[in-house]
Scaffold this active site. Structure first.
Site, PDB file in Angstrom:
ATOM      1  N   HIS A  78      35.787  67.509  78.419  1.00 43.37           N
ATOM      2  CA  HIS A  78      35.112  66.615  77.639  1.00 43.37           C
ATOM      3  C   HIS A  78      33.792  66.399  77.991  1.00 43.37           C
ATOM      4  O   HIS A  78      33.419  66.320  79.325  1.00 43.37           O
ATOM      5  CB  HIS A  78      35.952  65.153  77.743  1.00 43.37           C
ATOM      6  CG  HIS A  78      37.069  65.121  76.798  1.00 43.37           C
ATOM      7  ND1 HIS A  78      37.887  64.156  76.287  1.00 43.37           N
ATOM      8  CD2 HIS A  78      37.839  66.268  76.126  1.00 43.37           C
ATOM      9  CE1 HIS A  78      38.838  64.311  75.646  1.00 43.37           C
ATOM     10  NE2 HIS A  78      38.868  65.750  75.602  1.00 43.37           N
ATOM     11  N   TYR A 207      37.011  53.822  74.299  1.00 48.72           N
ATOM     12  CA  TYR A 207      37.136  52.439  75.015  1.00 48.72           C
ATOM     13  C   TYR A 207      36.728  51.379  74.074  1.00 48.72           C
ATOM     14  O   TYR A 207      35.592  51.340  73.557  1.00 48.72           O
ATOM     15  CB  TYR A 207      36.204  52.624  76.401  1.00 48.72           C
ATOM     16  CG  TYR A 207      36.865  53.266  77.373  1.00 48.72           C
ATOM     17  CD1 TYR A 207      36.443  54.779  77.637  1.00 48.72           C
ATOM     18  CD2 TYR A 207      37.325  52.644  78.482  1.00 48.72           C
ATOM     19  CE1 TYR A 207      36.686  55.386  78.518  1.00 48.72           C
ATOM     20  CE2 TYR A 207      37.979  53.591  79.552  1.00 48.72           C
ATOM     21  CZ  TYR A 207      37.628  54.861  79.466  1.00 48.72           C
ATOM     22  OH  TYR A 207      37.895  55.508  80.506  1.00 48.72           O
ATOM     23  N   PRO A 298      42.567  50.328  86.682  1.00 43.93           N
ATOM     24  CA  PRO A 298      42.328  51.559  85.849  1.00 43.93           C
ATOM     25  C   PRO A 298      41.019  51.812  84.917  1.00 43.93           C
ATOM     26  O   PRO A 298      40.691  52.837  84.673  1.00 43.93           O
ATOM     27  CB  PRO A 298      43.454  51.699  85.044  1.00 43.93           C
ATOM     28  CG  PRO A 298      43.968  50.285  84.600  1.00 43.93           C
ATOM     29  CD  PRO A 298      43.484  49.402  86.047  1.00 43.93           C
ATOM     30  N   LYS A 302      39.292  55.859  87.937  1.00 45.82           N
ATOM     31  CA  LYS A 302      38.618  56.316  89.452  1.00 45.82           C
ATOM     32  C   LYS A 302      39.702  56.446  90.274  1.00 45.82           C
ATOM     33  O   LYS A 302      39.461  57.276  91.215  1.00 45.82           O
ATOM     34  CB  LYS A 302      37.905  55.288  89.748  1.00 45.82           C
ATOM     35  CG  LYS A 302      36.418  55.074  89.170  1.00 45.82           C
ATOM     36  CD  LYS A 302      35.782  56.415  89.269  1.00 45.82           C
ATOM     37  CE  LYS A 302      34.728  56.880  88.069  1.00 45.82           C
ATOM     38  NZ  LYS A 302      34.564  58.252  87.925  1.00 45.82           N
ATOM     39  N   TYR A 390      30.937  57.492  85.633  1.00 49.05           N
ATOM     40  CA  TYR A 390      32.117  58.205  85.080  1.00 49.05           C
ATOM     41  C   TYR A 390      32.584  59.501  85.476  1.00 49.05           C
ATOM     42  O   TYR A 390      33.640  59.842  85.803  1.00 49.05           O
ATOM     43  CB  TYR A 390      31.998  57.877  83.391  1.00 49.05           C
ATOM     44  CG  TYR A 390      33.219  57.909  82.815  1.00 49.05           C
ATOM     45  CD1 TYR A 390      33.945  56.849  82.619  1.00 49.05           C
ATOM     46  CD2 TYR A 390      33.691  59.105  82.297  1.00 49.05           C
ATOM     47  CE1 TYR A 390      35.211  56.964  81.796  1.00 49.05           C
ATOM     48  CE2 TYR A 390      35.153  59.223  81.673  1.00 49.05           C
ATOM     49  CZ  TYR A 390      35.821  58.146  81.470  1.00 49.05           C
ATOM     50  OH  TYR A 390      36.932  58.167  80.876  1.00 49.05           O
TER      51      TYR A 390
HETATM   52  P1  FAD Z   1      50.419  57.813  95.069  1.00 45.13           P
HETATM   53  O1  FAD Z   1      50.117  58.684  93.826  1.00 45.13           O
HETATM   54  O2  FAD Z   1      51.005  56.383  94.871  1.00 45.13           O
HETATM   55  O3  FAD Z   1      51.526  58.523  96.033  1.00 45.13           O
HETATM   56  C1  FAD Z   1      51.910  58.099  97.145  1.00 45.13           C
HETATM   57  C2  FAD Z   1      53.222  58.746  97.524  1.00 45.13           C
HETATM   58  O4  FAD Z   1      53.974  58.481  98.670  1.00 45.13           O
HETATM   59  C3  FAD Z   1      54.393  58.632  96.142  1.00 45.13           C
HETATM   60  O5  FAD Z   1      54.707  59.892  95.901  1.00 45.13           O
HETATM   61  C4  FAD Z   1      55.208  57.640  97.003  1.00 45.13           C
HETATM   62  O6  FAD Z   1      56.690  57.687  96.462  1.00 45.13           O
HETATM   63  C5  FAD Z   1      55.358  57.996  98.473  1.00 45.13           C
HETATM   64  N1  FAD Z   1      55.843  57.040  99.130  1.00 45.13           N
HETATM   65  C6  FAD Z   1      55.536  55.683  99.255  1.00 45.13           C
HETATM   66  N2  FAD Z   1      56.103  55.190 100.253  1.00 45.13           N
HETATM   67  C7  FAD Z   1      56.743  56.163 101.041  1.00 45.13           C
HETATM   68  C8  FAD Z   1      57.117  56.146 102.166  1.00 45.13           C
HETATM   69  N3  FAD Z   1      57.810  55.152 103.037  1.00 45.13           N
HETATM   70  N4  FAD Z   1      57.795  57.268 102.728  1.00 45.13           N
HETATM   71  C9  FAD Z   1      57.315  58.404 102.089  1.00 45.13           C
HETATM   72  N5  FAD Z   1      56.981  58.685 100.992  1.00 45.13           N
HETATM   73  C10 FAD Z   1      56.249  57.281 100.521  1.00 45.13           C
HETATM   74  N6  FAD Z   1      44.563  55.711  87.807  1.00 45.13           N
HETATM   75  C11 FAD Z   1      43.633  56.371  87.047  1.00 45.13           C
HETATM   76  O7  FAD Z   1      42.565  56.693  87.334  1.00 45.13           O
HETATM   77  N7  FAD Z   1      43.771  56.130  85.803  1.00 45.13           N
HETATM   78  C12 FAD Z   1      44.929  55.716  85.297  1.00 45.13           C
HETATM   79  O8  FAD Z   1      45.544  55.596  84.058  1.00 45.13           O
HETATM   80  C13 FAD Z   1      46.277  55.211  86.311  1.00 45.13           C
HETATM   81  N8  FAD Z   1      47.330  54.417  86.172  1.00 45.13           N
HETATM   82  C14 FAD Z   1      48.133  54.315  86.796  1.00 45.13           C
HETATM   83  C15 FAD Z   1      49.379  53.708  86.670  1.00 45.13           C
HETATM   84  C16 FAD Z   1      50.220  53.202  87.505  1.00 45.13           C
HETATM   85  C17 FAD Z   1      51.738  52.653  87.181  1.00 45.13           C
HETATM   86  C18 FAD Z   1      49.824  53.282  88.931  1.00 45.13           C
HETATM   87  C19 FAD Z   1      50.758  52.669  89.893  1.00 45.13           C
HETATM   88  C20 FAD Z   1      48.563  53.821  89.072  1.00 45.13           C
HETATM   89  C21 FAD Z   1      47.835  54.226  87.974  1.00 45.13           C
HETATM   90  N9  FAD Z   1      46.606  54.924  88.496  1.00 45.13           N
HETATM   91  C22 FAD Z   1      45.665  55.308  87.677  1.00 45.13           C
HETATM   92  C23 FAD Z   1      46.009  55.095  89.832  1.00 45.13           C
HETATM   93  C24 FAD Z   1      46.406  56.472  90.246  1.00 45.13           C
HETATM   94  O9  FAD Z   1      47.420  57.289  89.686  1.00 45.13           O
HETATM   95  C25 FAD Z   1      46.727  56.440  91.862  1.00 45.13           C
HETATM   96  O10 FAD Z   1      45.006  56.292  92.076  1.00 45.13           O
HETATM   97  C26 FAD Z   1      46.749  57.901  92.291  1.00 45.13           C
HETATM   98  O11 FAD Z   1      48.282  58.053  92.294  1.00 45.13           O
HETATM   99  C27 FAD Z   1      46.439  57.707  93.697  1.00 45.13           C
HETATM  100  O12 FAD Z   1      47.254  58.818  94.592  1.00 45.13           O
HETATM  101  P2  FAD Z   1      47.760  58.529  95.940  1.00 45.13           P
HETATM  102  O13 FAD Z   1      48.355  60.131  96.324  1.00 45.13           O
HETATM  103  O14 FAD Z   1      46.908  58.129  96.851  1.00 45.13           O
HETATM  104  O15 FAD Z   1      49.048  57.751  95.812  1.00 45.13           O
HETATM  105  C1  DHB Z   2      42.965  57.330  81.022  1.00 52.47           C
HETATM  106  C2  DHB Z   2      43.314  56.309  82.154  1.00 52.47           C
HETATM  107  C3  DHB Z   2      42.199  55.624  82.373  1.00 52.47           C
HETATM  108  O1  DHB Z   2      42.214  54.600  83.163  1.00 52.47           O
HETATM  109  C4  DHB Z   2      40.889  55.712  81.708  1.00 52.47           C
HETATM  110  O2  DHB Z   2      39.931  55.063  81.823  1.00 52.47           O
HETATM  111  C5  DHB Z   2      40.675  56.857  80.962  1.00 52.47           C
HETATM  112  C6  DHB Z   2      41.973  57.526  80.466  1.00 52.47           C
HETATM  113  C7  DHB Z   2      44.473  58.124  80.890  1.00 52.47           C
HETATM  114  O3  DHB Z   2      45.445  57.873  81.531  1.00 52.47           O
HETATM  115  O4  DHB Z   2      44.483  58.969  79.961  1.00 52.47           O
END
Ligand code: FAD
Ligand code: DHB
Length: 396
Positions: A78, A207, A298, A302, A390
């Site tokens: 995009h 948005y 969210p 980021k 962004y």
């Molecule tokens: P995570 O993806 O949380 O990975 C951590 C991993 O560690 C998981 O697989 C978990 O199961 C594992 N874990 C936890 N505890 C333990 C343990 N004790 N032992 C072993 N493993 C463990 N960001 C956006 O930019 N846009 C979005 O739309 C968006 N939607 C989101 C919706 C939800 C419900 C959530 C929770 C987050 C969302 N985020 C979004 C944020 C984004 O998904 C996270 O910033 C991203 O997943 C971060 O990656 P990570 O690997 O640091 O953590």
């Molecule tokens: C999506 C999530 C976001 O937080 C955003 O700012 C834009 C798109 C998505 O899940 O597609």
């Protein structure tokens, strides 16, 4: 329980989210051994619907990790986003405003599937459904991660532990009290998100600021729409049957001459919103990365990108450490990450504040938001500022 088995690796990685898996992939390419421990099942982590927007730098990092084949084929590139307010849409031409940068729409579920399959194909250790994960001796030269798997207690001896276990993991909590400073902000909002089997009604993300609250039109593929509605943090999802969700989306996103196409809802959930940072992102030989160290609301997409940025810096520092024996780069890890963390914290807070409606209907707030939105789309400088944040090219 006493460990019955000891295994050794160079870098122990707790958590198989985007941060942990990407770190493992980057290190593997440099000949550095890792063991990844995940407490959920493969199926669970591959279907946990979360983010969907990848910055160009994130795409490049996944290429470097050798997992961007499908992303390159299926990701939707995009070049702009739309901001909607006062009943009109305004395009922010991201690519034009940033000297050529773009974003790619590709679900976090797909990123995780690609990383998991590459790891397993390489025969590298990735253990699912481990239990009772516990970190020990993190301030020593031989930190350990204890866990049990199918009833067998194992101790993993490492040089370094990467705490990539998200916001509710065990790594951060292992750091002794008094070491970390934490900074946070709660928002009185959450997002009700749906995944729907219908072609996206817009080519680019929308948005929308509306008198009924924020809404976002996003997508996962040419056949799958992803849509969000601002709601209350304690919103009862059971009271949102599909028809009510579509009705509210139509009211917030609709424009004269444009309606949102509806389709079967495949998944729905409520995501609370929070800003949170700990400093420093390191203690002894434990390095925190991604959501384990910081959370953003969210708006602005980021979270995932920041997690990938952390592991880029951590991988570089570890490669330097194994090449030279010097811990200088590792010691600079936290400071290098935190600059960008705070840039993203600010951008996410700013986007959230500009687009969400206060529940008490404060009209002064609303007027300020619309003034800021109008300025953002009419001033080249303001639009460029949004665009570079962004797409992730803003200097931190
Ligand atoms: P995570 O993806 O949380 O990975 C951590 C991993 O560690 C998981 O697989 C978990 O199961 C594992 N874990 C936890 N505890 C333990 C343990 N004790 N032992 C072993 N493993 C463990 N960001 C956006 O930019 N846009 C979005 O739309 C968006 N939607 C989101 C919706 C939800 C419900 C959530 C929770 C987050 C969302 N985020 C979004 C944020 C984004 O998904 C996270 O910033 C991203 O997943 C971060 O990656 P990570 O690997 O640091 O953590
Ligand atoms: C999506 C999530 C976001 O937080 C955003 O700012 C834009 C798109 C998505 O899940 O597609």
């Amino acid at each position: 329980m006493r460990p019955v088995r000891t295994i050794r690796t160079q870098v122990g990685i707790v958590g198989a989210g985007p941060a942990g898996l990407t770190l493992a992939g980057l290190l593997g390419r440099q000949g550095i051994e890792t063991v990844v421990l995940e407490n959920k099942s493969r199926d669970y982590i591959e279907h946990r619907i979360r983010a969907g927007v990848l910055e160009q730098g994130s795409v490049e990092l996944l290429e470097e990790a050798g997992v961007a084949g499908r992303l390159k084929r299926e990701g939707l590139v995009h070049h702009g986003i739309e901001l909607q307010f006062d009943g009109e849409r305004h395009r922010v031409p991201l690519t034009e405003l940033t000297g050529g940068a773009s974003i790619v729409i590709y679900g976090q579920t797909e990123v995780v599937k690609d990383l998991v399959s590459a790891r397993l194909a390489a025969g590298a250790p990735l253990l699912f459904e481990v239990q009772d994960v516990r970190l020990a001796d993190i301030d020593s030269h031989c930190p350990r991660v204890e866990f049990s798997l199918e009833g067998q207690v194992t101790q993993l001896e490492c040089d370094v532990v990467a705490g990539c276990d998200g916001s509710h993991g065990v790594s951060r909590a292992t750091i002794p009290a008094g070491v970390l400073s934490s900074y946070s902000r709660e928002y009185p909002f959450a997002w009700l998100g749906i995944l729907a089997a219908v072609a996206p009604s817009s080519d680019e993300l929308v948005y929308a600021h509306s008198p009924r609250g924020f809404a976002l039109l996003s997508m996962r593929s040419p056949q799958l729409s992803r849509l969000y509605l601002q709601c209350r943090p304690d919103e009862d999802i059971a009271s949102w049957e599909d028809a009510r969700i579509w009705e509210e989306l139509q009211l917030r996103l609709g424009l004269p001459g444009w309606t949102l196409a509806e389709g079967p809802v495949l998944e729905k959930g409520v995501t609370p919103m929070r800003s949170f940072v700990v400093e420093p992102m390191q203690y002894g030989n434990l390095f925190l990365a991604g959501d384990a160290a910081h959370i953003v609301p969210p708006t602005g997409a980021k979270g995932l990108n920041l997690a990938l940025h952390d592991v880029r810096i951590l991988a570089e520092a570890l490669v330097d450490y194994y090449a030279t024996g010097s811990k200088k780069s590792l010691a600079a890890y936290s400071e290098r990450c935190l600059r960008r963390v705070w840039r993203s914290e600010h951008f996410s807070w700013w986007m959230t504040s500009m687009l969400h409606r206060s529940w008490d209907g404060d009209q002064y707030d609303e007027k300020l938001q619309v003034a800021q939105l109008r300025y953002t789309v009419t001033s080249g400088a303001a639009a460029a500022s949004l665009a570079e944040n962004y797409v992730g090219t803003a200097k931190a």
